[in-house]
Design an enzyme around this catalytic site. Sequence first.
Site, short mmCIF file in Angstrom:
data_model
loop_
_atom_site.label_atom_id
_atom_site.label_comp_id
_atom_site.label_asym_id
_atom_site.label_seq_id
_atom_site.Cartn_x
_atom_site.Cartn_y
_atom_site.Cartn_z
N TYR A 78 -1.75 -0.56 10.54
CA TYR A 78 -2.26 -1.01 9.14
C TYR A 78 -0.82 -0.66 8.37
O TYR A 78 -0.17 -1.46 7.64
CB TYR A 78 -3.27 -0.37 8.60
CG TYR A 78 -3.23 -0.48 7.10
CD1 TYR A 78 -3.96 -1.91 6.49
CD2 TYR A 78 -3.03 0.50 6.17
CE1 TYR A 78 -3.95 -2.00 5.39
CE2 TYR A 78 -3.19 0.28 4.99
CZ TYR A 78 -3.55 -0.97 4.25
OH TYR A 78 -3.65 -1.08 2.93
N SER B 229 1.06 -1.06 0.06
CA SER B 229 0.06 0.07 -0.23
C SER B 229 0.86 1.16 -0.04
O SER B 229 2.05 1.17 0.47
CB SER B 229 -0.74 0.02 1.22
OG SER B 229 -1.36 1.17 1.31
#
Length: 150
Positions: free
Chosen positions: A45, A32
Amino acid sequence: MRVNFLSPSRKTLALLPRMLERGKGSIVNVSSVAGRLGNPKESAYSASKFALCGWSEALNVDLWDTPIEVRLINPGAIDTEIWHTAGEDEPIYEGEKEPPEDIAEGIVAAIEGDKFEHYLPDMKPVVDMKQADIDGFMEGVVGWVKSTKA
């Protein structure tokens, strides 16, 4: 960490001997942009995605002189239902989101290409700016987060 880092790394380590034995293979890790920039309010995350990015880089170096290709994909915001999950805090990010089909096409293009790292959409200039002035970048992110609370 289990889903975003340990699962891909363990699967790779389990399959890598067979790839090396047959003399070809591709390892494609979907991380990501949060693995390069650190998303506010998503520290766990981001940590899992940073781990996957760092591991992918080291793996690519370790496998440099082998027929195994390593690709690292760093998508930005993808237009999925995750942005509207009941019971969750409202997301800070309200900008453009990429259609999942565009991300899928970008992943296929990355696999077929010859570069290690890919951003979908191209957010590399933002990552480069962060690296050039990390303190300025963090100050800007703090200002942005504070402005979303106003």
